[in-house]
Design an enzyme around this catalytic site. Structure first.
Site, PDB file in Angstrom:
ATOM      1  N   THR A  70       0.839  -1.202   0.000  1.00  0.00           N
ATOM      2  CA  THR A  70       0.000   0.000   0.000  1.00  0.00           C
ATOM      3  C   THR A  70       0.871   1.248   0.000  1.00  0.00           C
ATOM      4  O   THR A  70       1.953   1.264   0.607  1.00  0.00           O
ATOM      5  CB  THR A  70      -0.945   0.022   1.225  1.00  0.00           C
ATOM      6  OG1 THR A  70      -1.439   1.361   1.408  1.00  0.00           O
ATOM      7  CG2 THR A  70      -0.224  -0.396   2.494  1.00  0.00           C
ATOM      8  N   SER A 105      -1.280   3.059  10.550  1.00  0.00           N
ATOM      9  CA  SER A 105      -2.240   2.214  11.283  1.00  0.00           C
ATOM     10  C   SER A 105      -1.604   0.843  11.483  1.00  0.00           C
ATOM     11  O   SER A 105      -0.607   0.515  10.825  1.00  0.00           O
ATOM     12  CB  SER A 105      -3.554   2.061  10.507  1.00  0.00           C
ATOM     13  OG  SER A 105      -3.384   1.146   9.426  1.00  0.00           O
ATOM     14  N   TYR A 107      -2.774  -1.840  10.454  1.00  0.00           N
ATOM     15  CA  TYR A 107      -2.887  -2.474   9.131  1.00  0.00           C
ATOM     16  C   TYR A 107      -1.722  -2.052   8.231  1.00  0.00           C
ATOM     17  O   TYR A 107      -1.036  -2.904   7.648  1.00  0.00           O
ATOM     18  CB  TYR A 107      -4.219  -2.107   8.477  1.00  0.00           C
ATOM     19  CG  TYR A 107      -4.166  -2.144   6.977  1.00  0.00           C
ATOM     20  CD1 TYR A 107      -4.184  -3.352   6.288  1.00  0.00           C
ATOM     21  CD2 TYR A 107      -4.065  -0.967   6.235  1.00  0.00           C
ATOM     22  CE1 TYR A 107      -4.106  -3.385   4.910  1.00  0.00           C
ATOM     23  CE2 TYR A 107      -3.987  -0.994   4.856  1.00  0.00           C
ATOM     24  CZ  TYR A 107      -4.002  -2.207   4.191  1.00  0.00           C
ATOM     25  OH  TYR A 107      -3.914  -2.231   2.833  1.00  0.00           O
ATOM     26  N   HIS A 108      -1.506  -0.747   8.113  1.00  0.00           N
ATOM     27  CA  HIS A 108      -0.407  -0.292   7.258  1.00  0.00           C
ATOM     28  C   HIS A 108       0.935  -0.819   7.770  1.00  0.00           C
ATOM     29  O   HIS A 108       1.825  -1.170   6.988  1.00  0.00           O
ATOM     30  CB  HIS A 108      -0.387   1.245   7.185  1.00  0.00           C
ATOM     31  CG  HIS A 108      -1.555   1.825   6.441  1.00  0.00           C
ATOM     32  ND1 HIS A 108      -2.634   2.394   7.073  1.00  0.00           N
ATOM     33  CD2 HIS A 108      -1.822   1.916   5.112  1.00  0.00           C
ATOM     34  CE1 HIS A 108      -3.505   2.815   6.158  1.00  0.00           C
ATOM     35  NE2 HIS A 108      -3.041   2.541   4.968  1.00  0.00           N
ATOM     36  N   LYS A 111       1.718  -4.255   6.511  1.00  0.00           N
ATOM     37  CA  LYS A 111       2.242  -4.264   5.139  1.00  0.00           C
ATOM     38  C   LYS A 111       3.734  -3.906   5.121  1.00  0.00           C
ATOM     39  O   LYS A 111       4.497  -4.407   4.290  1.00  0.00           O
ATOM     40  CB  LYS A 111       1.468  -3.264   4.276  1.00  0.00           C
ATOM     41  CG  LYS A 111      -0.012  -3.601   4.101  1.00  0.00           C
ATOM     42  CD  LYS A 111      -0.224  -4.640   3.010  1.00  0.00           C
ATOM     43  CE  LYS A 111      -1.700  -4.753   2.657  1.00  0.00           C
ATOM     44  NZ  LYS A 111      -1.941  -5.774   1.623  1.00  0.00           N
ATOM     45  N   LEU A 165     -13.667   7.723  -2.004  1.00  0.00           N
ATOM     46  CA  LEU A 165     -14.468   8.214  -3.132  1.00  0.00           C
ATOM     47  C   LEU A 165     -15.773   7.422  -3.260  1.00  0.00           C
ATOM     48  O   LEU A 165     -16.828   7.993  -3.566  1.00  0.00           O
ATOM     49  CB  LEU A 165     -13.657   8.165  -4.434  1.00  0.00           C
ATOM     50  CG  LEU A 165     -14.328   8.801  -5.650  1.00  0.00           C
ATOM     51  CD1 LEU A 165     -14.775  10.244  -5.370  1.00  0.00           C
ATOM     52  CD2 LEU A 165     -13.397   8.771  -6.846  1.00  0.00           C
ATOM     53  N   THR A 179     -18.627  13.351   4.166  1.00  0.00           N
ATOM     54  CA  THR A 179     -17.918  13.485   5.444  1.00  0.00           C
ATOM     55  C   THR A 179     -16.408  13.526   5.211  1.00  0.00           C
ATOM     56  O   THR A 179     -15.759  12.496   5.027  1.00  0.00           O
ATOM     57  CB  THR A 179     -18.273  12.325   6.389  1.00  0.00           C
ATOM     58  OG1 THR A 179     -18.176  11.099   5.671  1.00  0.00           O
ATOM     59  CG2 THR A 179     -19.686  12.475   6.908  1.00  0.00           C
ATOM     60  N   VAL A 180     -15.876  14.751   5.234  1.00  0.00           N
ATOM     61  CA  VAL A 180     -14.431  14.961   5.110  1.00  0.00           C
ATOM     62  C   VAL A 180     -13.845  14.935   6.519  1.00  0.00           C
ATOM     63  O   VAL A 180     -14.358  15.586   7.426  1.00  0.00           O
ATOM     64  CB  VAL A 180     -14.154  16.315   4.428  1.00  0.00           C
ATOM     65  CG1 VAL A 180     -12.688  16.702   4.537  1.00  0.00           C
ATOM     66  CG2 VAL A 180     -14.596  16.250   2.969  1.00  0.00           C
ATOM     67  N   VAL A 253      -4.975   9.685  13.333  1.00  0.00           N
ATOM     68  CA  VAL A 253      -3.860  10.570  13.672  1.00  0.00           C
ATOM     69  C   VAL A 253      -3.025  10.708  12.409  1.00  0.00           C
ATOM     70  O   VAL A 253      -2.309   9.787  12.010  1.00  0.00           O
ATOM     71  CB  VAL A 253      -3.023   9.994  14.833  1.00  0.00           C
ATOM     72  CG1 VAL A 253      -1.823  10.889  15.112  1.00  0.00           C
ATOM     73  CG2 VAL A 253      -3.888   9.836  16.075  1.00  0.00           C
TER      74      VAL A 253
END
Lengths: 343, 343
Positions: A70, A105, A107-108, A111, A165, A179-180, A253
């Protein structure tokens, strides 16, 4: 992938020349729910990838591993992001080193762990690997999928598995504000789902050399979250819809305003012809969301996982419907009617 | 550490201001035995450290985490090694980024995974952490241990858990050739076991700030493996021993000749007064090995784990005695008599 016996018997049966490894827990918010979700994510992803690496070494040493990484592995450094490696000059000496990673995160992080493990196995065992650091995917249609409605892919829009998106298109379609998170200056690489598929094809057709661990940044355009919201707002207006934009406190964060310039030329050099996010494509994305809007669960959109908390208690109803899909072959629980957002 | 309930109840009972986390599988060759050992190492180490991070956040958010990393996280880049972070200028821009990591075993990789996880938790939760990237430790005596023989620490010299200078001293003591892997140009950071203890004390006395992830390179001198062998050869000669040096094919995948210049000033700045590897210290190390030489199992010295193989079948007898300790409080299986090397 976590079951080595299963993996081994399949590789023996198929004798693959390439393994495209997408079999990982793939959601950052999911990994941030609590300790158990963090540990599940890292153990599942790291062990699965180690199993694939050992299986290739033991059973198919020439097999090309194509692994989904990613762009989020890099984070948002204040210098240009290169494709996997960077030449560093330091105190009069020079070396090409793995690009420093600042994942955002658990998750990241998983990876990033995978990337280091893969790089090492290429070095010690001569494995061929391509690590595809993919950006955020949008869209649901490919030429093949378009042949029949039953083939339509998942279209995740919820706060845990959805991508930004997709969510904006669905929010526009049901008349919810987009929702930004925070200021919306978070800039990332994006790509059309058709380019995702083509990039994998390109990687398969052009295998890495023995011992080579290639890294390709797999995206076609950069956008900030606010830019995307503005584009969906404009597309909605053209279709006669009134689209509002809401700024929520950022549950993650991350920097809400930062430099971002990520290189992504290697797949282009190998023949990728990108589908850019033109007005017409955006119109068609919004139209797809409109077409299936009666299946949308409007209560799934607001973020429920706060990065700053070590445990997030999500509402039971929401965790039961978190896998809701739009237009896909998902479970019935995802096919509830649209209702007003609950907050 | 892998049992969260146990960890939680202990932290609640002790209410620590600092946690010194050494509870990891610590051997590179062990992690390279086969798939199961690789996975055990990474899961045990990563999950244990994640548990500690979550426990601190949930129960003692101000508690200072002092984590044992390793100099092996950096590998052997062709530029100077900094302490955890490096300032990179690239295409006219500049940032301070985590130092790129090129670990050399599944064990070293597990420490890199830990470092990334710790850095992230400091950022999102404001945890205080010190990552001690330690060099290779030698020696067995501290002031406290010297009070009574029963207190003597493990003195690992075998091919799996032993460290290189310990092994050379033991080989000299029993009249075996010193086994240098390859050319012996592998250069690493080393430190006396007394400095290890003092560095941890210094880290405890000077806690990291909230949200800070400090990295200290914890070693005092650099040596190549061949330099160490030559020093033991010389020390042996002074004691009237005839010491030979053997070069074995390197079982590891690593550079046998490389640039190495690793910074290590931060602990000195905080007050560390190093015990350098002087002739007299080396004499005393060899003397300790001589004193306990009747306990040495000479068959444990040759490398049995080859990095290039995905599975290494170690001899039953050797795996039963692999934890042999010299002079320590180890199990009886480690207290076998010295015998001639088998090969």
């Amino acid at each position: 992938m976590a079951d080595y016996d299963f993996l081994e018997s399949n590789i023996k049966a198929f004798e693959p020349d390439a393994i495209v490894h997408f079999a990982e827990q793939r959601s950052a918010p999911y990994s941030m729910i609590d300790r158990k979700h963090a540990i599940f994510t890292q153990v599942n992803n790291v062990v699965g990838t180690l199993n694939v690496l050992f299986a290739i070494r033991e059973l198919r040493p020439d097999c090309h591993l194509i692994k989904l990484g990613t762009m989020g592995e890099y984070g948002t450094p204040n210098i240009d992001i290169e494709e996997g490696y960077i030449t560093i000059e330091h105190n009069g000496r020079k070396d090409v080193l793995p690009y420093p990673k600042q994942p955002g995160s658990f998750y990241h992080l998983s990876k990033v762990h995978d990337s280091h493990n893969i790089m090492f196995c290429c070095k010690i065992w001569g494995i061929r690997a391509t690590d595809l650091n993919q950006g955020v995917v949008y869209g649901t249609m490919t030429d093949e999928v378009e042949l029949d409605e039953a083939l339509i892919n998942r279209f995740d829009y919820d706060d845990v598995f959805g991508t930004v998106l997709n969510r904006f298109c669905v929010q526009a379609a049901i008349g919810q504000p987009l929702t930004v998170y925070g200021k919306g200056g978070q800039t990332r690489g994006f790509l059309d789902i058709r380019d995702t598929v083509r990039c994998i094809e390109i990687a398969c057709e052009n295998p890495a050399k023995s011992g080579e661990c290639r890294v390709y940044n797999q995206f076609t355009e950069q956008f900030s979250v606010l830019e995307l919201a503005r584009m969906v707002e404009a597309a909605g207006k053209k279709l006669g819809m009134n689209v509002e934009i809401d700024h929520l406190p950022d549950p993650r964060v991350e920097s809400e305003n930062h430099y971002y310039n990520a290189k992504h030329s290697k797949l282009i050099d190998l023949g990728l012809q990108p589908h850019f996010l033109s007005d017409s494509l955006l119109d068609s994305l919004v139209n797809i969301a409109v077409k299936y809007r009666d299946r949308v669960d409007a209560s799934l959109m607001l973020p429920q996982v706060n990065w700053r908390e070590p445990r997030n208690d999500r509402r039971l109803q929401q965790s039961m419907t978190a896998r809701a899909t739009l237009g896909g072959a998902g479970s019935d629980s995802g096919r509830v009617r649209a209702s007003k957002a609950k907050r």
